[in-house]
Design a protein around this motif. Structure first.
Motif, PDB file in Angstrom:
ATOM      1  N   LYS A 114      27.390  26.782  36.974  1.00 12.23           N
ATOM      2  CA  LYS A 114      28.645  27.344  36.640  1.00 12.23           C
ATOM      3  C   LYS A 114      28.841  28.905  36.360  1.00 12.23           C
ATOM      4  O   LYS A 114      29.797  29.431  36.849  1.00 12.23           O
ATOM      5  N   THR A 115      28.133  29.419  35.498  1.00 13.79           N
ATOM      6  CA  THR A 115      28.225  30.864  35.187  1.00 13.79           C
ATOM      7  C   THR A 115      27.939  31.661  36.559  1.00 13.79           C
ATOM      8  O   THR A 115      28.824  32.661  36.459  1.00 13.79           O
ATOM      9  N   ILE A 116      27.092  31.243  37.051  1.00 14.43           N
ATOM     10  CA  ILE A 116      26.720  32.210  38.196  1.00 14.43           C
ATOM     11  C   ILE A 116      27.887  32.004  39.315  1.00 14.43           C
ATOM     12  O   ILE A 116      28.525  33.216  39.721  1.00 14.43           O
ATOM     13  N   ALA A 117      28.528  31.058  39.382  1.00 17.95           N
ATOM     14  CA  ALA A 117      29.943  30.786  40.483  1.00 17.95           C
ATOM     15  C   ALA A 117      30.910  31.674  39.972  1.00 17.95           C
ATOM     16  O   ALA A 117      31.357  32.454  40.757  1.00 17.95           O
ATOM     17  N   ILE A 118      31.264  31.468  38.720  1.00 26.98           N
ATOM     18  CA  ILE A 118      32.572  32.259  38.032  1.00 26.98           C
ATOM     19  C   ILE A 118      32.420  33.860  38.276  1.00 26.98           C
ATOM     20  O   ILE A 118      33.279  34.351  38.361  1.00 26.98           O
ATOM     21  N   THR A 119      30.932  34.192  37.690  1.00 29.68           N
ATOM     22  CA  THR A 119      30.901  35.336  37.798  1.00 29.68           C
ATOM     23  C   THR A 119      30.719  36.236  39.156  1.00 29.68           C
ATOM     24  O   THR A 119      31.060  37.138  39.405  1.00 29.68           O
ATOM     25  N   GLN A 120      30.303  35.349  40.290  1.00 23.00           N
ATOM     26  CA  GLN A 120      30.345  35.689  41.689  1.00 23.00           C
ATOM     27  C   GLN A 120      31.641  35.960  41.935  1.00 23.00           C
ATOM     28  O   GLN A 120      32.250  36.750  42.538  1.00 23.00           O
ATOM     29  N   LEU A 121      32.823  34.784  41.690  1.00 22.54           N
ATOM     30  CA  LEU A 121      34.095  34.950  41.870  1.00 22.54           C
ATOM     31  C   LEU A 121      34.652  36.490  41.302  1.00 22.54           C
ATOM     32  O   LEU A 121      35.593  36.966  41.990  1.00 22.54           O
ATOM     33  N   GLY A 122      34.355  36.599  40.194  1.00 18.50           N
ATOM     34  CA  GLY A 122      34.871  37.729  39.639  1.00 18.50           C
ATOM     35  C   GLY A 122      34.377  39.074  40.389  1.00 18.50           C
ATOM     36  O   GLY A 122      35.048  39.919  40.394  1.00 18.50           O
ATOM     37  N   ARG A 123      33.450  38.995  40.394  1.00 20.72           N
ATOM     38  CA  ARG A 123      32.526  40.011  41.292  1.00 20.72           C
ATOM     39  C   ARG A 123      33.472  40.305  42.795  1.00 20.72           C
ATOM     40  O   ARG A 123      33.858  41.653  43.013  1.00 20.72           O
ATOM     41  N   SER A 124      33.596  39.312  43.467  1.00 12.62           N
ATOM     42  CA  SER A 124      34.181  39.390  44.841  1.00 12.62           C
ATOM     43  C   SER A 124      35.800  39.850  44.272  1.00 12.62           C
ATOM     44  O   SER A 124      36.089  40.634  45.052  1.00 12.62           O
ATOM     45  N   HIS A 125      36.391  39.177  43.398  1.00 14.73           N
ATOM     46  CA  HIS A 125      37.663  39.711  43.229  1.00 14.73           C
ATOM     47  C   HIS A 125      37.779  41.376  42.840  1.00 14.73           C
ATOM     48  O   HIS A 125      38.505  42.134  43.241  1.00 14.73           O
ATOM     49  N   GLU A 126      36.747  41.715  41.980  1.00 10.06           N
ATOM     50  CA  GLU A 126      37.019  43.150  41.763  1.00 10.06           C
ATOM     51  C   GLU A 126      36.487  44.222  42.845  1.00 10.06           C
ATOM     52  O   GLU A 126      37.103  45.176  43.072  1.00 10.06           O
ATOM     53  N   LEU A 127      35.551  43.617  43.566  1.00  6.01           N
ATOM     54  CA  LEU A 127      35.248  44.596  44.665  1.00  6.01           C
ATOM     55  C   LEU A 127      36.288  44.569  45.684  1.00  6.01           C
ATOM     56  O   LEU A 127      36.491  45.681  46.257  1.00  6.01           O
ATOM     57  N   LEU A 128      37.039  43.615  45.797  1.00  9.62           N
ATOM     58  CA  LEU A 128      38.153  43.575  46.856  1.00  9.62           C
ATOM     59  C   LEU A 128      39.194  44.327  46.215  1.00  9.62           C
ATOM     60  O   LEU A 128      40.083  45.177  46.969  1.00  9.62           O
ATOM     61  N   ASP A 129      39.564  44.287  44.933  1.00  7.41           N
ATOM     62  CA  ASP A 129      40.622  45.050  44.346  1.00  7.41           C
ATOM     63  C   ASP A 129      40.211  46.647  44.434  1.00  7.41           C
ATOM     64  O   ASP A 129      41.094  47.377  44.712  1.00  7.41           O
ATOM     65  N   ARG A 130      39.028  46.954  44.294  1.00  5.53           N
ATOM     66  CA  ARG A 130      38.479  48.555  44.478  1.00  5.53           C
ATOM     67  C   ARG A 130      38.703  48.724  45.589  1.00  5.53           C
ATOM     68  O   ARG A 130      39.289  49.947  46.272  1.00  5.53           O
ATOM     69  N   ALA A 131      38.480  48.028  46.735  1.00  5.72           N
ATOM     70  CA  ALA A 131      38.563  48.318  48.205  1.00  5.72           C
ATOM     71  C   ALA A 131      39.865  48.562  48.513  1.00  5.72           C
ATOM     72  O   ALA A 131      40.269  49.578  49.357  1.00  5.72           O
ATOM     73  N   ARG A 132      40.990  47.702  48.099  1.00  5.15           N
ATOM     74  CA  ARG A 132      42.274  47.988  48.168  1.00  5.15           C
ATOM     75  C   ARG A 132      42.831  48.905  47.660  1.00  5.15           C
ATOM     76  O   ARG A 132      43.662  49.734  48.002  1.00  5.15           O
ATOM     77  N   GLN A 133      42.491  49.487  46.267  1.00  4.44           N
ATOM     78  CA  GLN A 133      42.968  50.696  45.526  1.00  4.44           C
ATOM     79  C   GLN A 133      41.825  51.654  45.292  1.00  4.44           C
ATOM     80  O   GLN A 133      41.553  51.817  44.277  1.00  4.44           O
ATOM     81  N   PRO A 134      41.552  52.420  46.313  1.00  5.37           N
ATOM     82  CA  PRO A 134      40.117  53.102  46.189  1.00  5.37           C
ATOM     83  C   PRO A 134      40.605  54.334  45.259  1.00  5.37           C
ATOM     84  O   PRO A 134      39.440  54.747  44.525  1.00  5.37           O
ATOM     85  N   HIS A 135      41.775  54.744  44.921  1.00  2.45           N
ATOM     86  CA  HIS A 135      42.037  55.926  44.133  1.00  2.45           C
ATOM     87  C   HIS A 135      42.437  55.534  42.874  1.00  2.45           C
ATOM     88  O   HIS A 135      42.938  56.502  41.965  1.00  2.45           O
ATOM     89  N   ALA A 136      42.748  54.209  42.563  1.00  2.38           N
ATOM     90  CA  ALA A 136      43.535  53.830  41.196  1.00  2.38           C
ATOM     91  C   ALA A 136      42.544  54.180  40.218  1.00  2.38           C
ATOM     92  O   ALA A 136      41.019  53.527  40.446  1.00  2.38           O
ATOM     93  N   THR A 137      43.011  54.689  38.959  1.00  3.48           N
ATOM     94  CA  THR A 137      41.936  54.677  37.750  1.00  3.48           C
ATOM     95  C   THR A 137      42.409  53.522  36.788  1.00  3.48           C
ATOM     96  O   THR A 137      43.614  53.106  36.891  1.00  3.48           O
ATOM     97  N   GLY A 138      41.701  53.183  35.801  1.00  7.09           N
ATOM     98  CA  GLY A 138      42.258  52.460  34.621  1.00  7.09           C
ATOM     99  C   GLY A 138      42.521  51.182  34.891  1.00  7.09           C
ATOM    100  O   GLY A 138      43.030  50.490  34.183  1.00  7.09           O
ATOM    101  N   ARG A 139      41.867  50.678  36.104  1.00 10.78           N
ATOM    102  CA  ARG A 139      42.179  49.076  36.430  1.00 10.78           C
ATOM    103  C   ARG A 139      41.229  48.266  35.784  1.00 10.78           C
ATOM    104  O   ARG A 139      39.715  48.904  35.985  1.00 10.78           O
ATOM    105  N   ILE A 140      41.250  47.192  35.256  1.00 12.06           N
ATOM    106  CA  ILE A 140      40.332  46.291  34.833  1.00 12.06           C
ATOM    107  C   ILE A 140      40.758  44.794  35.457  1.00 12.06           C
ATOM    108  O   ILE A 140      41.531  44.068  34.995  1.00 12.06           O
TER     109      ILE A 140
END
Ligand SMILES: Nc1ncnc2c1ncn2[C@@H]1O[C@H](COP(=O)(O)OP(=O)(O)O)[C@@H](O)[C@H]1O
Ligand SMILES: [Mg+2]
Length: 343
Positions: free
Chosen positions: A112-138
């Protein structure tokens, strides 16, 4: 032949423990996202023998480290969680109220932990790819519910992840306001709450924790994902409070693996990551039924067995895993019990 003893010094246990702990702070979480360890090169017996002793030790050290590290396999639980989570994030983007969430629930050690942290990882990497220059995002916040948590403790966990220093005189409302403010400014889109089974709605503290989480989910414009042991069988989804959660959350159940194609391919994937000089390919896939009986289909126990046996194989100089060396790796308590029961 050298005999294969237990793993000295709990090498694997230490590595696994470390892996889980650091995620509940922003620094640790970000480090988890950037981890992309490259596998060491596997030398042939001749190449290895020709190395000076000091370099042989370095080679062993790098391979010990490789096997101690956890390789995440895209199991059906991981894929299902990532797909459903991403879908909800998209659907929730325009929701004004009543955002929907996800609950990943099943026995301990089913990923379970592995699955939700992988979801988090994929969400955050996608967010970074979409907003490559944005700072201060969490984009992602990850917290675990501490045992016997109070509402203030859970609010403090949110603050701790974000690095907000919780001052003594602060009351819970102060903490909540600080958390909501930062999450809103930092565009937090996904909130992962793990170890949810630590909440019991039959106690006053437990209901207050549940109310605090509900309040966070109303105030932070994010998709909430919960994980915990057998949530559907606890009080969390019953009663008036529970019904509100149950009505808005999709349940992803997790299970031990049955013996079948996915188990076989899991064993094959783990076998393909081995870095042992005398390993004969196909040895582990040939033992997949034995491994299933021994581990009760628990992925954590399987991964621990194989990696433990690989570490033994390097330390002993045997450089290969056999049925006997697998049997020499002690299992965790649940898996021992399952194996004993099926004999
Ligand atoms: N997708 C995966 N790939 C590789 N190993 C996994 C995977 N999922 C779980 N594991 C193994 O199982 C162990 C338990 O997984 P975890 O997510 O902590 O279970 P839970 O949260 O359900 O108790 C992990 O430490 C890891 O060794
Ligand atoms: Mg867990």
């Amino acid at each position: 032949m050298t005999s294969v003893g237990p793993i000295p010094g709990g090498f694997l246990e230490d590595a696994e423990e470390e892996a889980g702990q650091h995620l509940t702070t922003l620094d640790g979480w970000r480090q988890f996202l950037t981890e992309a360890p490259s596998a060491p090169r596997l030398r042939s017996e001749g190449e290895f023998a020709a190395l000076p002793v000091a370099e042989q030790e370095l080679d062993d050290e790098a391979r010990l480290d490789h096997h101690a590290r956890l390789l995440v396999v895209a199991t059906s639980t991981v894929r299902h969680t990532v797909t459903s989570g991403r879908r909800l994030v998209l659907l929730n983007r325009h929701a004004v109220s009543a955002r929907r969430g996800l609950i990943v629930s099943g026995p301990a050690g089913t990923g379970k932990t592995i699955a939700i942290t992988q979801l988090g990882r994929s969400h955050e990497l996608l967010d970074r790819a979409r907003q490559p220059h944005a700072t201060g995002r969490i984009p992602v916040l990850y917290v675990t519910v501490p045992p016997a948590a109070t509402a203030r403790m859970i609010a403090a966990e949110f603050a701790r992840f974000l690095g907000i220093p919780v001052r003594r005189p602060w009351n819970i409302t102060d903490i909540i306001e600080a958390v909501v403010g930062i999450c809103t400014d930092a565009r937090t889109g996904l909130v992962l709450v793990d170890e949810l089974h630590n909440i019991s709605l039959t106690t006053r503290h437990g209901s207050e924790v549940a109310d605090t989480l509900k309040y966070f989910s109303e105030r932070i414009p994010a998709t909430f994902v919960y994980a915990g042991i057998n949530i559907e069988r606890t009080t969390l989804l019953s009663g008036t409070r529970g019904a509100q959660i149950a009505g808005r959350f999709t349940l992803i159940p997790t299970h031990p693996f049955p013996y079948g194609p996915e188990w076989k391919s899991l064993v094959a994937t783990l076998e393909s990551t081995l870095m042992l000089r005398r390993q004969i390919p196909g040895t582990l896939t040939g033992l997949d039924r034995y491994l299933h009986e021994r581990t009760g289909g628990m992925i954590g126990a399987l991964s621990h067995q194989i990696r433990g046996a690989a570490i033994d194989a390097i330390l002993s100089g045997n450089e290969q895993i056999t049925r006997e060396s697998l049997a020499a790796v002690p299992l965790d308590y649940t898996a021992e019990k399952t194996a004993a029961a099926s004999q």
